[in-house]
Design a protein around this motif. Sequence first.
Motif, mmCIF file in Angstrom:
data_model
loop_
_atom_site.group_PDB
_atom_site.id
_atom_site.type_symbol
_atom_site.label_atom_id
_atom_site.label_comp_id
_atom_site.label_asym_id
_atom_site.label_seq_id
_atom_site.Cartn_x
_atom_site.Cartn_y
_atom_site.Cartn_z
ATOM 1 N N SER A 181 0.867 -1.180 0.000
ATOM 2 C CA SER A 181 0.000 0.000 0.000
ATOM 3 C C SER A 181 0.903 1.229 0.000
ATOM 4 O O SER A 181 2.119 1.117 0.188
ATOM 5 N N ASP A 182 0.320 2.387 -0.216
ATOM 6 C CA ASP A 182 1.105 3.616 -0.239
ATOM 7 C C ASP A 182 1.618 3.923 1.165
ATOM 8 O O ASP A 182 0.841 4.157 2.092
ATOM 9 N N VAL A 183 2.945 3.922 1.321
ATOM 10 C CA VAL A 183 3.563 4.254 2.606
ATOM 11 C C VAL A 183 4.544 5.404 2.386
ATOM 12 O O VAL A 183 5.666 5.400 2.885
ATOM 13 N N SER A 184 4.109 6.392 1.615
ATOM 14 C CA SER A 184 4.981 7.528 1.320
ATOM 15 C C SER A 184 4.954 8.576 2.424
ATOM 16 O O SER A 184 5.751 9.528 2.397
ATOM 17 N N ASP A 185 4.060 8.438 3.389
ATOM 18 C CA ASP A 185 3.941 9.376 4.510
ATOM 19 C C ASP A 185 4.182 8.595 5.805
ATOM 20 O O ASP A 185 3.562 7.558 6.026
ATOM 21 N N PRO A 186 5.087 9.075 6.699
ATOM 22 C CA PRO A 186 5.336 8.348 7.954
ATOM 23 C C PRO A 186 4.091 8.138 8.802
ATOM 24 O O PRO A 186 4.043 7.227 9.627
ATOM 25 N N ARG A 187 3.070 8.962 8.596
ATOM 26 C CA ARG A 187 1.841 8.823 9.385
ATOM 27 C C ARG A 187 1.038 7.583 8.995
ATOM 28 O O ARG A 187 0.030 7.266 9.628
ATOM 29 N N CYS A 188 1.503 6.866 7.961
ATOM 30 C CA CYS A 188 0.803 5.654 7.514
ATOM 31 C C CYS A 188 1.003 4.468 8.452
ATOM 32 O O CYS A 188 0.407 3.415 8.229
ATOM 33 N N GLY A 189 1.843 4.605 9.464
ATOM 34 C CA GLY A 189 2.162 3.460 10.311
ATOM 35 C C GLY A 189 3.371 2.712 9.800
ATOM 36 O O GLY A 189 3.404 1.481 9.788
ATOM 37 N N ALA A 190 4.388 3.471 9.402
ATOM 38 C CA ALA A 190 5.561 2.884 8.780
ATOM 39 C C ALA A 190 6.407 2.093 9.773
ATOM 40 O O ALA A 190 6.418 2.362 10.977
ATOM 41 N N LEU A 191 7.115 1.102 9.248
ATOM 42 C CA LEU A 191 8.187 0.438 9.976
ATOM 43 C C LEU A 191 9.324 1.439 10.140
ATOM 44 O O LEU A 191 9.687 2.153 9.202
ATOM 45 N N HIS A 192 9.880 1.518 11.349
ATOM 46 C CA HIS A 192 11.049 2.371 11.618
ATOM 47 C C HIS A 192 12.211 1.470 12.008
ATOM 48 O O HIS A 192 12.095 0.663 12.932
ATOM 49 N N TYR A 193 13.336 1.615 11.315
ATOM 50 C CA TYR A 193 14.507 0.785 11.591
ATOM 51 C C TYR A 193 15.703 1.670 11.959
ATOM 52 O O TYR A 193 15.734 2.863 11.636
ATOM 53 N N THR A 232 14.519 5.207 11.474
ATOM 54 C CA THR A 232 14.266 5.788 10.155
ATOM 55 C C THR A 232 13.042 5.111 9.543
ATOM 56 O O THR A 232 13.007 3.877 9.455
ATOM 57 N N PRO A 233 12.031 5.866 9.124
ATOM 58 C CA PRO A 233 10.851 5.214 8.536
ATOM 59 C C PRO A 233 11.158 4.621 7.162
ATOM 60 O O PRO A 233 11.841 5.249 6.353
ATOM 61 N N PHE A 234 10.658 3.421 6.942
ATOM 62 C CA PHE A 234 10.756 2.807 5.618
ATOM 63 C C PHE A 234 9.555 3.284 4.808
ATOM 64 O O PHE A 234 8.442 2.809 4.983
ATOM 65 N N LEU A 235 9.812 4.235 3.927
ATOM 66 C CA LEU A 235 8.749 4.836 3.119
ATOM 67 C C LEU A 235 8.880 4.365 1.679
ATOM 68 O O LEU A 235 9.977 4.115 1.184
ATOM 69 N N GLY A 236 7.749 4.259 1.002
ATOM 70 C CA GLY A 236 7.794 3.858 -0.384
ATOM 71 C C GLY A 236 6.421 3.595 -0.947
ATOM 72 O O GLY A 236 5.391 3.933 -0.346
#
Length: 259
Positions: free
Chosen positions: A144-156, A190-194
């Motif tokens: 799904s679209d995870v281009s915004d950290p507010r989407c509930g992104a994985l942070h590594y 760091t959020p994994f965005l994409g």
Amino acid sequence: MYGGPMRLTAEERATFKRDGVLIRRGLAAPDQVRRAVSLIDVSYRKEMTPDDIPAYSRRTFAPELGDSAELLALYTETGAAELVGDLLGAAAPVTTAQIQIRVPESEFPGMQPVKAMHVDGVSCPHLDPRELRTFSLLVGVILSDVSDPRCGALHYLPGGHLAMARWFAEEWSLGMTEQVPPEIDRERGTPFLGLPGDVLLMHHLVPHTVAQNFMPFPRVMAYFRVSHPHHAGRRLQALRDPWLDYPPPADIPAPTFQE
């Protein structure tokens, strides 16, 4: 293959050794993503109940789809398996996909709090602290679209695999309930965005967390836990030696994390 060359470049190898993370954009083709998302969406909309969310968040959403051909194809038919082989040299077969969804807070408030920094399979709150469920490498496919950290992104935490190996070797012992040392627990990562089709390859020892989803749509990821064929017989050693399951890397000092 959709996402370019299936061998690692020298720069990618150096990045992985330093950060413990490698990202390939657009590795999964749009039709592969669509087939997987279609199946997951049916399960999410028709099979899941709010009561399922806590247990699914700890293990997997859509558990009935774990061995489906469409989901496993995100690993076996995208080039991800070839990149894994390039990193590990050899890998045990992957037979199960894990689906992780961060549900919208607007729809399910408080059902998925922020996860603490952790390393998978070590001192999990829902497992006996003496039980290890470790592996070598995590492969994550954005669905799904995870281009915004507010989407509930994985942070590594880039480089965290080296610091964690040092902690496991010098301070940690089997049975401890702490998942990471205090200086790493304070990190936000760091959020994994994409976008759908982007793929993350992450060393098992990289500590990570997952944020809440403040967007109006679910954040969907498919994960594959990959092990070197000899990993199961040397889990403790692999916690203390980050390259035990990997070809010999360059000598890279462990980073220091400060508050």
